[in-house]
Design an enzyme around this catalytic site. Structure first.
Site, PDB file in Angstrom:
ATOM      1  N   ASP A 100       0.744  -1.132   0.059  1.00 19.75           N
ATOM      2  CA  ASP A 100       0.145   0.303   0.048  1.00 19.75           C
ATOM      3  C   ASP A 100       0.805   1.224  -0.110  1.00 19.75           C
ATOM      4  O   ASP A 100       1.417   1.578   1.007  1.00 19.75           O
ATOM      5  CB  ASP A 100      -0.953  -0.056   1.151  1.00 19.75           C
ATOM      6  CG  ASP A 100      -1.911   1.204   1.367  1.00 19.75           C
ATOM      7  OD1 ASP A 100      -2.088   2.023   0.453  1.00 19.75           O
ATOM      8  OD2 ASP A 100      -2.262   1.497   2.520  1.00 19.75           O
ATOM      9  N   SER A 135      -1.102  18.111  -9.850  1.00 14.97           N
ATOM     10  CA  SER A 135      -1.909  17.407 -10.799  1.00 14.97           C
ATOM     11  C   SER A 135      -2.692  18.850 -11.755  1.00 14.97           C
ATOM     12  O   SER A 135      -3.410  19.260 -11.535  1.00 14.97           O
ATOM     13  CB  SER A 135      -2.987  16.694 -10.197  1.00 14.97           C
ATOM     14  OG  SER A 135      -3.896  16.209 -11.269  1.00 14.97           O
TER      15      SER A 135
END
Ligand SMILES: *[C@@H]1O[C@H](CO)[C@@H](O)[C@H](O)[C@H]1NC(C)=O
Length: 328
Positions: free
Chosen positions: A117, A280
């Protein structure tokens, strides 16, 4: 921490007087390193360098069998380093809910299927400290049967994930192998209790691959497995190749050119929050490119099934799907 098996290998190598030419091949990289000469004459510090490298990070590696290959590794630290690189199968659970990787812990090794993870930084496992009712259907780690387990007295951990699930328990160190790369002294968090989502879920614990800033071990945060192994890799990176209904891989230390097309692009990581977070700037729906606010960031999280986006991106996406309706 020193490792008896690593010490044994080096002792055996000192006893070897000379080695013959033997190409060393790493199938994952496809390179070959021809080696000749007596390593004791060529490089007096070879075994020491190798031993130091192993012991510095507590990293052990399954070496190819045969004294010739082992000796070659001692001569060539770079080659030894490349042998820390390895690949592990990432198996999709039912409906790709999560991807688990077989991870070996302790001596003798106990194998658990863990979720790698990148969105968290605790390495924790189902354990013999849990009630039996919690562990049915899971593989568990039993520290008392591992000769290399060391409990860290006074340490504990407790984590809550974004979906409300959580787990907590005691802390110690043991050897942990993913693929063929081993960290000798890895902090392992054993669960005393986990929430029902984990009881009913498909993994036996988590390997956090985020930054240790997010680690929950108290009173001192633990380094992640990747942070411990990083310096011994040919390249300080790992890659995730996750498929729909098909086994994929996590590769450590190299980028497999067979697993992508085009050119690899790099972006700086914003480490402030402990995630693999990056700017982003834009997103694309079909062939149309849209701009995000200049402050927008994203995180790459292999441990979630959610794609969380701005409402603008969600609207642009669902506009292309006929009949789509907002649902609270
Ligand atoms: C996928 O990987 C798992 C874990 O290594 C293995 O048990 C299983 O057989 C693999 N499945 C396929 C189709 O290769």
């Amino acid at each position: 921490m020193r490792y008896s098996s690593a010490t044994a290998i080096v002792t055996a190598l000192w006893a070897a007087k000379s080695v013959t030419a033997a190409p060393v091949e790493d199938p994952s990289l496809g390179f070959a390193v021809p080696v000749t000469h007596n390593f004791l004459e060529v490089n007096h510090n070879g075994p020491k360098s190798f031993n130091d490298a192993i012991n510095k990070w507590g990293i052990e590696k399954d070496l190819p069998t045969g004294e010739h290959l082992k000796s070659d590794l001692v001569m060539h630290k770079e080659v030894a380093k490349r042998y820390a690189d390895s690949s592990a199968v990432a198996a999709p659970g039912s409906s790709d809910v999560e991807y688990t990787v077989p991870v070996k812990i302790g001596t003798p090794a106990q194998t658990l299927n863990l979720n790698l993870d990148t969105g968290s930084s605790d390495l924790w496992v189902f354990s013999s400290s849990q009630a039996i009712s919690q562990t049915t259907g899971h593989d568990i780690y039993t520290p008392s049967t591992s000769s290399t387990w060391k409990k860290l007295a006074g340490f504990s951990w407790s984590i809550q994930y974004a979906d409300g699930s959580g787990a907590s328990g005691d802390v110690g160190t043991d050897k942990v192998t993913i693929g063929t790369t081993t960290v000798g002294t890895q902090v392992v968090e054993i669960a005393n209790i986990v929430t029902s989502a984990f009881v009913n879920g498909g993994n036996d614990g988590i390997v956090g691959l985020g930054y240790s800033k997010l680690n929950t071990v108290s009173p001192v945060k633990a380094k992640t497995w990747f942070e411990n192994v990083m310096s011994s890799l040919s390249n300080k990176l790992f890659t995730a190749t996750l498929y729909h209904n098909k086994n994929g891989t996590y590769d450590f230390g190299y980028i497999d050119s067979k697993k992508y097309t085009g050119t690899v692009k790099y972006t700086p990581i914003l480490t402030k929050n402990g995630w693999w977070e990056f700017p982003s700037r834009n997103y694309k729906v079909g062939r149309t490119t849209y701009s995000n606010p200049s402050t927008a960031t994203g995180i790459a999280d292999t441990g979630t099934s959610l794609l969380l986006v701005s409402s603008g991106a969600a609207k642009a996406y669902y506009k292309t799907i006929s009949g789509a309706q907002a649902n609270s």
